[in-house]
Design a protein around this motif. Structure first.
Motif, PDB file in Angstrom:
ATOM      1  N   ILE A  95      21.073  81.059   0.184  1.00 15.42           N
ATOM      2  CA  ILE A  95      19.750  81.653   0.426  1.00 15.42           C
ATOM      3  C   ILE A  95      19.151  81.105   1.721  1.00 15.42           C
ATOM      4  CG2 ILE A  95      17.365  81.752  -0.401  1.00 15.42           C
ATOM      5  CD1 ILE A  95      18.485  81.859  -3.245  1.00 15.42           C
ATOM      6  N   ALA A  96      19.286  79.777   1.916  1.00 16.37           N
ATOM      7  CA  ALA A  96      18.766  79.165   3.145  1.00 16.37           C
ATOM      8  C   ALA A  96      19.477  79.733   4.365  1.00 16.37           C
ATOM      9  CB  ALA A  96      18.954  77.652   3.091  1.00 16.37           C
ATOM     10  N   GLY A  97      20.788  79.971   4.234  1.00  9.40           N
ATOM     11  CA  GLY A  97      21.550  80.549   5.337  1.00  9.40           C
ATOM     12  C   GLY A  97      21.096  81.953   5.666  1.00  9.40           C
ATOM     13  N   VAL A  98      20.839  82.748   4.634  1.00 14.40           N
ATOM     14  CA  VAL A  98      20.362  84.123   4.840  1.00 14.40           C
ATOM     15  C   VAL A  98      18.997  84.129   5.517  1.00 14.40           C
ATOM     16  CG1 VAL A  98      19.585  86.226   3.671  1.00 14.40           C
ATOM     17  CG2 VAL A  98      21.683  85.095   2.928  1.00 14.40           C
ATOM     18  N   ILE A  99      18.093  83.282   5.044  1.00 12.25           N
ATOM     19  CA  ILE A  99      16.748  83.210   5.632  1.00 12.25           C
ATOM     20  C   ILE A  99      16.824  82.771   7.095  1.00 12.25           C
ATOM     21  CG2 ILE A  99      14.533  81.993   5.568  1.00 12.25           C
ATOM     22  CD1 ILE A  99      14.827  81.906   2.517  1.00 12.25           C
ATOM     23  N   ALA A 100      17.660  81.760   7.365  1.00 10.40           N
ATOM     24  CA  ALA A 100      17.807  81.279   8.741  1.00 10.40           C
ATOM     25  C   ALA A 100      18.369  82.373   9.643  1.00 10.40           C
ATOM     26  CB  ALA A 100      18.720  80.053   8.773  1.00 10.40           C
ATOM     27  N   TYR A 101      19.334  83.124   9.120  1.00  6.27           N
ATOM     28  CA  TYR A 101      19.926  84.221   9.904  1.00  6.27           C
ATOM     29  C   TYR A 101      18.892  85.309  10.183  1.00  6.27           C
ATOM     30  CZ  TYR A 101      22.410  88.588  10.748  1.00  6.27           C
ATOM     31  OH  TYR A 101      22.812  89.794  11.266  1.00  6.27           O
ATOM     32  N   LEU A 102      18.153  85.714   9.139  1.00  4.76           N
ATOM     33  CA  LEU A 102      17.145  86.761   9.312  1.00  4.76           C
ATOM     34  C   LEU A 102      16.044  86.310  10.260  1.00  4.76           C
ATOM     35  CD1 LEU A 102      16.827  88.082   5.650  1.00  4.76           C
ATOM     36  CD2 LEU A 102      17.916  89.230   7.594  1.00  4.76           C
ATOM     37  N   ASN A 103      15.670  85.049  10.181  1.00  7.23           N
ATOM     38  CA  ASN A 103      14.663  84.517  11.092  1.00  7.23           C
ATOM     39  C   ASN A 103      15.171  84.548  12.537  1.00  7.23           C
ATOM     40  OD1 ASN A 103      12.111  82.958  11.628  1.00  7.23           O
ATOM     41  ND2 ASN A 103      13.601  81.437  12.317  1.00  7.23           N
ATOM     42  N   ASN A 104      16.469  84.280  12.697  1.00  2.00           N
ATOM     43  CA  ASN A 104      17.072  84.303  14.027  1.00  2.00           C
ATOM     44  C   ASN A 104      17.085  85.706  14.620  1.00  2.00           C
ATOM     45  OD1 ASN A 104      18.440  82.763  16.127  1.00  2.00           O
ATOM     46  ND2 ASN A 104      20.279  83.907  15.583  1.00  2.00           N
ATOM     47  N   THR A 105      17.191  86.705  13.731  1.00  2.00           N
ATOM     48  CA  THR A 105      17.195  88.100  14.189  1.00  2.00           C
ATOM     49  C   THR A 105      15.809  88.732  14.061  1.00  2.00           C
ATOM     50  OG1 THR A 105      17.828  88.903  11.992  1.00  2.00           O
ATOM     51  CG2 THR A 105      19.609  88.390  13.528  1.00  2.00           C
ATOM     52  N   ARG A 106      14.810  87.869  13.768  1.00  2.00           N
ATOM     53  CA  ARG A 106      13.420  88.314  13.603  1.00  2.00           C
ATOM     54  C   ARG A 106      13.290  89.352  12.486  1.00  2.00           C
ATOM     55  NH1 ARG A 106      11.164  88.639  19.898  1.00  2.00           N
ATOM     56  NH2 ARG A 106      11.711  86.457  20.414  1.00  2.00           N
ATOM     57  N   PHE A 107      14.099  89.196  11.459  1.00  2.00           N
ATOM     58  CA  PHE A 107      14.061  90.021  10.258  1.00  2.00           C
ATOM     59  C   PHE A 107      14.236  91.520  10.559  1.00  2.00           C
ATOM     60  CE2 PHE A 107      12.041  86.087   9.175  1.00  2.00           C
ATOM     61  CZ  PHE A 107      12.441  85.829   7.869  1.00  2.00           C
ATOM     62  N   LYS A 108      14.992  91.818  11.608  1.00  4.72           N
ATOM     63  CA  LYS A 108      15.169  93.224  11.995  1.00  4.72           C
ATOM     64  C   LYS A 108      16.460  93.830  11.446  1.00  4.72           C
ATOM     65  CE  LYS A 108      12.474  93.067  16.278  1.00  4.72           C
ATOM     66  NZ  LYS A 108      12.499  93.233  17.763  1.00  4.72           N
ATOM     67  N   GLN A 109      17.457  92.994  11.160  1.00  3.30           N
ATOM     68  CA  GLN A 109      18.731  93.555  10.718  1.00  3.30           C
ATOM     69  C   GLN A 109      19.534  92.522   9.949  1.00  3.30           C
ATOM     70  OE1 GLN A 109      21.015  94.493  14.207  1.00  3.30           O
ATOM     71  NE2 GLN A 109      20.856  92.449  15.063  1.00  3.30           N
ATOM     72  N   PHE A 110      20.490  93.032   9.195  1.00  3.21           N
ATOM     73  CA  PHE A 110      21.433  92.150   8.510  1.00  3.21           C
ATOM     74  C   PHE A 110      22.823  92.762   8.649  1.00  3.21           C
ATOM     75  CE2 PHE A 110      24.057  90.557   5.126  1.00  3.21           C
ATOM     76  CZ  PHE A 110      23.744  89.206   5.099  1.00  3.21           C
ATOM     77  N   ARG A 111      23.659  92.120   9.425  1.00  7.05           N
ATOM     78  CA  ARG A 111      25.042  92.550   9.591  1.00  7.05           C
ATOM     79  C   ARG A 111      25.946  91.440   9.060  1.00  7.05           C
ATOM     80  NH1 ARG A 111      24.877  95.003  15.782  1.00  7.05           N
ATOM     81  NH2 ARG A 111      23.436  96.737  15.332  1.00  7.05           N
ATOM     82  N   LEU A 112      26.834  91.814   8.144  1.00  2.15           N
ATOM     83  CA  LEU A 112      27.662  90.826   7.469  1.00  2.15           C
ATOM     84  C   LEU A 112      28.492  90.000   8.444  1.00  2.15           C
ATOM     85  CD1 LEU A 112      28.582  89.594   4.823  1.00  2.15           C
ATOM     86  CD2 LEU A 112      30.343  91.384   4.667  1.00  2.15           C
ATOM     87  N   THR A 113      29.101  90.655   9.426  1.00  2.00           N
ATOM     88  CA  THR A 113      29.943  89.924  10.383  1.00  2.00           C
ATOM     89  C   THR A 113      29.114  88.928  11.186  1.00  2.00           C
ATOM     90  OG1 THR A 113      29.662  91.760  11.960  1.00  2.00           O
ATOM     91  CG2 THR A 113      31.655  91.762  10.589  1.00  2.00           C
ATOM     92  N   ALA A 114      27.906  89.341  11.577  1.00  2.00           N
ATOM     93  CA  ALA A 114      27.026  88.451  12.341  1.00  2.00           C
ATOM     94  C   ALA A 114      26.551  87.290  11.468  1.00  2.00           C
ATOM     95  CB  ALA A 114      25.836  89.231  12.876  1.00  2.00           C
ATOM     96  N   PHE A 115      26.297  87.595  10.189  1.00  3.90           N
ATOM     97  CA  PHE A 115      25.856  86.541   9.269  1.00  3.90           C
ATOM     98  C   PHE A 115      26.964  85.506   9.060  1.00  3.90           C
ATOM     99  CE2 PHE A 115      25.873  85.001   4.820  1.00  3.90           C
ATOM    100  CZ  PHE A 115      24.771  84.167   4.902  1.00  3.90           C
ATOM    101  N   LYS A 117      29.337  84.754  11.108  1.00  7.06           N
ATOM    102  CA  LYS A 117      29.428  83.979  12.339  1.00  7.06           C
ATOM    103  C   LYS A 117      28.312  82.925  12.396  1.00  7.06           C
ATOM    104  CE  LYS A 117      29.533  84.401  17.378  1.00  7.06           C
ATOM    105  NZ  LYS A 117      29.465  85.351  18.542  1.00  7.06           N
ATOM    106  N   HIS A 118      27.115  83.331  12.025  1.00  6.71           N
ATOM    107  CA  HIS A 118      25.973  82.418  12.000  1.00  6.71           C
ATOM    108  C   HIS A 118      26.225  81.285  11.010  1.00  6.71           C
ATOM    109  CE1 HIS A 118      21.944  81.039  10.663  1.00  6.71           C
ATOM    110  NE2 HIS A 118      21.588  81.262  11.912  1.00  6.71           N
ATOM    111  N   PHE A 119      26.815  81.630   9.863  1.00  5.99           N
ATOM    112  CA  PHE A 119      27.103  80.642   8.833  1.00  5.99           C
ATOM    113  C   PHE A 119      28.132  79.622   9.341  1.00  5.99           C
ATOM    114  CE2 PHE A 119      28.469  78.909   4.795  1.00  5.99           C
ATOM    115  CZ  PHE A 119      27.336  78.992   4.001  1.00  5.99           C
ATOM    116  N   LYS A 120      29.136  80.113  10.058  1.00 10.56           N
ATOM    117  CA  LYS A 120      30.165  79.219  10.593  1.00 10.56           C
ATOM    118  C   LYS A 120      29.588  78.262  11.630  1.00 10.56           C
ATOM    119  CE  LYS A 120      34.271  82.111   9.871  1.00 10.56           C
ATOM    120  NZ  LYS A 120      35.363  82.874  10.550  1.00 10.56           N
ATOM    121  N   VAL A 121      28.698  78.765  12.453  1.00  8.55           N
ATOM    122  CA  VAL A 121      28.078  77.927  13.488  1.00  8.55           C
ATOM    123  C   VAL A 121      27.283  76.790  12.846  1.00  8.55           C
ATOM    124  CG1 VAL A 121      26.307  77.894  15.297  1.00  8.55           C
ATOM    125  CG2 VAL A 121      27.999  79.742  15.238  1.00  8.55           C
ATOM    126  N   ASN A 122      26.669  77.085  11.708  1.00 11.41           N
ATOM    127  CA  ASN A 122      25.823  76.096  11.025  1.00 11.41           C
ATOM    128  C   ASN A 122      26.499  75.492   9.790  1.00 11.41           C
ATOM    129  OD1 ASN A 122      23.092  76.384  12.507  1.00 11.41           O
ATOM    130  ND2 ASN A 122      23.651  78.496  12.055  1.00 11.41           N
TER     131      ASN A 122
END
Length: 269
Positions: A95-115, A117-122
């Motif tokens: 959940i924290a990862g999803v929130i951090a990802y959405l915050n990074n994209t300014r809550f405009k989109q959710f793309r699984l591949t991008a998420f 990648k974001h998860f791997k970086v963090n």
């Protein structure tokens, strides 16, 4: 186990993970802090003991049981329930990862591949969180069964694991000192930038494993059985015996110093 030992254990776990993260020291500090937060977080389920719980959460969720009843029960939201499970560590981290990802994209989109990648970086932050969280659960298992019979490690399974009574709830000063030693030594090693990273990682991992082994030995060396189920009339006698054992283990001077430190705190320690 007390919240202070849990928190510092999480910080120690954070130093282990930070050692394997090739990142600026500022990010390593964040990883360590996340480990500490995770080490303390499972005990948020003790909020039902808060004096204002019934008038706030109880009223909001229309709970039929008082906070004190909830604390000692075996509901999924009771102490040692869901928040003391591997599932909670994974769910909260996700959940924290999803929130951090959405915050990074300014809550405009959710793309699984991008998420992903974001998860791997963090990933090191998530790893520190999960490791710090799980260490808390391990530290609670040797305490008495009381009303729970351990921790609900594999929630949603109803099986509780632990409650062995090898150690008392509080004043495990020897374990606390081991945990502090691991954290401080590894924290210092991380700050020494002139040491080869590979060598540093080996030493940090070795220190952590040595501390873990020493803690296991100390937990298993108590010459007394603190086990009980439900409630006990021997609570104060058990606590006195735990302190007497600490005096034998640490010696009078160190023990007295720990008691003085204990008395300065407003939390159970």
């Amino acid at each position: 186990m007390d919240i202070l030992t849990h928190t510092i254990s999480g910080l120690a776990a954070g130093t282990l993970v930070a050692g394997f993260c090739k990142a600026p020291y500022s990010k390593q500090l964040l990883i360590i802090a996340i480990g500490g937060l995770a080490g303390a977080l499972p005990d948020v389920d003790a909020i039902s003991l808060w004096s204002g719980f019934d008038a706030t959460f109880g009223k909001l969720f229309d709970l039929t049981h008082s906070g004190r009843e909830i604390y000692s029960a075996k509901f999924w939201y009771s102490h040692h329930g869901f928040m003391h499970s591997i599932s909670a560590a994974l769910i909260i981290s996700t959940i924290a990862g999803v929130i951090a990802y959405l915050n990074n994209t300014r809550f405009k989109q959710f793309r699984l591949t991008a998420f992903i990648k974001h998860f791997k970086v963090n990933r090191f932050m998530h790893l520190a969180f999960i490791l710090g969280f799980l260490i808390h659960l391990l530290e609670d298992m040797p305490t008495p069964a009381s009303n729970w019979g351990g921790v609900n490690l594999f929630w949603p399974s109803e099986t509780y694991i632990g409650g062995f009574g090898h150690i008392w709830w509080w004043n495990n000063y020897d374990i606390f000192l081991i945990v502090c030693g691991v954290f401080l030594l590894n924290f210092l090693l991380l700050a020494l930038r002139f040491i080869n990273n590979r060598v540093k990682n080996i030493v940090i991992a070795g220190v952590f494993c040595m501390g873990l082994m020493l803690s296991v030995v100390q937990v298993g060396s108590r010459d007394f059985d603190f086990a009980y189920s439900g409630s006990t009339n021997s609570y104060h006698a058990f606590e006195a015996k735990s302190k007497a054992l600490q005096k034998e283990i640490l010696g009078e001077d160190i023990y007295n110093s720990m008691v003085t430190f204990d008395n300065l705190l407003s939390i159970y320690f």
